[in-house]
Every structure is written in C-alpha cells, then in structure tokens.
Write a protein that holds these residues in place. Structure first.
Motif, short mmCIF file in Angstrom:
data_model
loop_
_atom_site.label_atom_id
_atom_site.label_comp_id
_atom_site.label_asym_id
_atom_site.label_seq_id
_atom_site.Cartn_x
_atom_site.Cartn_y
_atom_site.Cartn_z
N GLY A 44 0.83 -1.20 0.00
CA GLY A 44 0.00 0.00 0.00
C GLY A 44 0.86 1.25 0.00
O GLY A 44 2.00 1.25 0.46
N ARG A 45 0.30 2.33 -0.52
CA ARG A 45 1.02 3.60 -0.57
C ARG A 45 0.22 4.66 0.16
O ARG A 45 -1.00 4.54 0.30
CB ARG A 45 1.24 4.02 -2.03
N GLN A 46 0.91 5.68 0.62
CA GLN A 46 0.24 6.81 1.25
C GLN A 46 0.89 8.10 0.80
O GLN A 46 2.08 8.15 0.51
CB GLN A 46 0.26 6.70 2.77
N VAL A 47 0.08 9.14 0.74
CA VAL A 47 0.52 10.45 0.27
C VAL A 47 1.03 11.25 1.47
O VAL A 47 0.40 11.29 2.52
CB VAL A 47 -0.64 11.19 -0.42
N ILE A 48 2.17 11.89 1.30
CA ILE A 48 2.74 12.77 2.32
C ILE A 48 2.59 14.21 1.82
O ILE A 48 3.07 14.55 0.73
CB ILE A 48 4.23 12.44 2.58
N PHE A 49 1.93 15.03 2.63
CA PHE A 49 1.70 16.43 2.27
C PHE A 49 2.77 17.32 2.87
O PHE A 49 3.41 16.98 3.85
CB PHE A 49 0.34 16.90 2.77
N GLU A 50 2.90 18.49 2.26
CA GLU A 50 3.87 19.49 2.70
C GLU A 50 3.22 20.86 2.54
O GLU A 50 2.61 21.14 1.52
CB GLU A 50 5.11 19.36 1.82
N THR A 51 3.36 21.69 3.57
CA THR A 51 2.81 23.04 3.46
C THR A 51 3.71 23.91 2.62
O THR A 51 4.94 23.75 2.62
CB THR A 51 2.62 23.69 4.84
N VAL A 52 3.11 24.82 1.90
CA VAL A 52 3.85 25.79 1.10
C VAL A 52 3.62 27.15 1.75
O VAL A 52 2.52 27.70 1.66
CB VAL A 52 3.35 25.80 -0.37
N PRO A 53 4.63 27.69 2.44
CA PRO A 53 4.43 28.98 3.12
C PRO A 53 4.32 30.11 2.11
O PRO A 53 4.80 30.01 0.98
CB PRO A 53 5.68 29.12 3.99
N MET A 54 3.70 31.19 2.55
CA MET A 54 3.60 32.37 1.69
C MET A 54 4.99 32.94 1.47
O MET A 54 5.74 33.15 2.40
CB MET A 54 2.72 33.44 2.33
N GLY A 55 5.32 33.15 0.24
CA GLY A 55 6.62 33.72 -0.10
C GLY A 55 6.45 35.02 -0.85
O GLY A 55 5.39 35.63 -0.86
N SER A 56 7.49 35.39 -1.50
CA SER A 56 7.45 36.65 -2.26
C SER A 56 6.52 36.53 -3.48
O SER A 56 6.01 37.52 -3.97
CB SER A 56 8.85 37.02 -2.72
N ASP A 57 6.31 35.29 -3.95
CA ASP A 57 5.43 35.12 -5.11
C ASP A 57 3.96 34.96 -4.69
O ASP A 57 3.11 34.71 -5.51
CB ASP A 57 5.88 33.93 -5.95
N ALA A 58 3.67 35.09 -3.39
CA ALA A 58 2.31 35.04 -2.84
C ALA A 58 1.62 33.72 -3.10
O ALA A 58 0.40 33.65 -3.16
CB ALA A 58 1.47 36.20 -3.37
N SER A 59 2.39 32.64 -3.25
CA SER A 59 1.76 31.34 -3.38
C SER A 59 1.87 30.62 -2.04
O SER A 59 2.94 30.53 -1.45
CB SER A 59 2.43 30.52 -4.48
N ALA A 60 0.76 30.16 -1.56
CA ALA A 60 0.72 29.43 -0.31
C ALA A 60 -0.24 28.27 -0.51
O ALA A 60 -1.05 28.27 -1.42
CB ALA A 60 0.25 30.32 0.83
N GLY A 61 -0.14 27.30 0.35
CA GLY A 61 -1.06 26.18 0.25
C GLY A 61 -0.42 24.88 0.69
O GLY A 61 0.35 24.84 1.65
N VAL A 62 -0.73 23.85 -0.05
CA VAL A 62 -0.24 22.51 0.26
C VAL A 62 0.15 21.82 -1.04
O VAL A 62 -0.38 22.14 -2.10
CB VAL A 62 -1.33 21.70 1.02
N ARG A 63 1.10 20.92 -0.94
CA ARG A 63 1.47 20.11 -2.11
C ARG A 63 1.86 18.72 -1.63
O ARG A 63 2.16 18.50 -0.46
CB ARG A 63 2.58 20.76 -2.91
N VAL A 64 1.88 17.80 -2.55
CA VAL A 64 2.28 16.43 -2.24
C VAL A 64 3.80 16.39 -2.31
O VAL A 64 4.39 16.67 -3.35
CB VAL A 64 1.65 15.43 -3.23
N SER A 65 4.43 16.07 -1.18
CA SER A 65 5.89 16.01 -1.18
C SER A 65 6.38 14.65 -1.65
O SER A 65 7.42 14.56 -2.30
CB SER A 65 6.46 16.33 0.20
N SER A 66 5.63 13.59 -1.34
CA SER A 66 6.03 12.25 -1.81
C SER A 66 4.87 11.28 -1.63
O SER A 66 3.90 11.55 -0.93
CB SER A 66 7.25 11.75 -1.04
N VAL A 67 5.00 10.16 -2.29
CA VAL A 67 4.09 9.03 -2.10
C VAL A 67 4.97 7.88 -1.63
O VAL A 67 5.85 7.43 -2.36
CB VAL A 67 3.35 8.67 -3.41
N GLN A 68 4.72 7.43 -0.39
CA GLN A 68 5.57 6.41 0.20
C GLN A 68 4.85 5.08 0.31
O GLN A 68 3.64 5.03 0.50
CB GLN A 68 6.02 6.85 1.60
N GLU A 69 5.64 4.01 0.22
CA GLU A 69 5.09 2.67 0.40
C GLU A 69 4.92 2.38 1.89
O GLU A 69 5.70 2.84 2.72
CB GLU A 69 6.02 1.62 -0.20
#
Length: 134
Positions: A44-69
C-alpha cells in the motif's frame, strides 16, 4: 493576503486531495492482490503532504511532497491448494487494510468538498464586494 490568493490555497488543496484519492483508489484496487511469481506483493502507498508557506510570489497552500510505500509486512495466509502458494503452503497478500483505506477515502473526499466550499464562499464575497461599488 489578497482575496484572490484564497483561490490558490484552496486550489492547491484540491489538487493534493485529488492525488490522495487516486492513491487510495489504487490501494483499494489491489487490496486482495496476491504476490506475483517474483514473490513480491503489492504494498500500500500513502501520500505525504507538505505546506507551502507564503513567499514573495504570494503562493501558499499545500502540495504532495512524496508518495511512500507502507512498510508493514505483507499478509501471509496458509492455503496450500492455491496456485501461488510457496513451499510451506503460504500465499502472500498485499498489506492494504481496506477499512483504513475507506476511512482515508472519506477524509480525502470531505477535505476536497470543504475546499470547494471555501472557493464558492470566496467567489460570493467577491461578487458582493463588486455589487457594493455599483
């Protein structure tokens, strides 16, 4: 943070939850899979999330950092009559727990729905703000 960045944050969350739902679907599809001729079963696999802090480009949110077994051992069941049984009569099955995957699917689905609601609310607020200026 502008009102428009809310759409970026919610959009990134929707994309991440969509990927999580795809992984859950793959896990559920292989929940009853037995090991192939090479002796390796589906893990089985699971998704690992990572927060994206607000930067100079004003993008913030969440992204998938990896999919681990999943590192749990594969399940072995004694069934000497099965064509995939080893010399001791054990058949190796995947390590996917369907109940956990269903809970994960419900959680991902609710998170997806919540972020759609956030986007709809932000859209409504922006439209009301534009109407006030008329």
């Amino acid at each position: 943070m502008s009102m428009f960045s809310i759409f970026n944050v919610s959009g990134s969350a929707i994309s991440a939850q969509s990927q999580r739902l795809n992984v859950v679907a793959s896990n559920l599809a292989n929940a009853d899979a037995v090991a192939g001729p090479d002796g390796k079963g589906y893990k089985g696999r699971q998704v690992i999330f990572e927060t994206v802090p607000m930067g100079s480009d004003a993008s913030a949110g969440v992204r998938v950092s990896s999919v681990q077994e999943n590192n749990q051992p594969l399940r072995k069941m004694h069934n000497p009559g099965h064509p995939s049984a080893d010399a001791q009569g054990y058949v190796t099955h995947s390590n996917v727990n369907p109940v956990e995957e269903m809970v994960n699917m419900i959680s991902a689905s609710r998170s997806y729905q919540n972020n759609v609601e956030v986007m709809n609310t932000a859209k409504t607020l922006l439209l009301k703000t534009l109407q006030m200026g008329q």
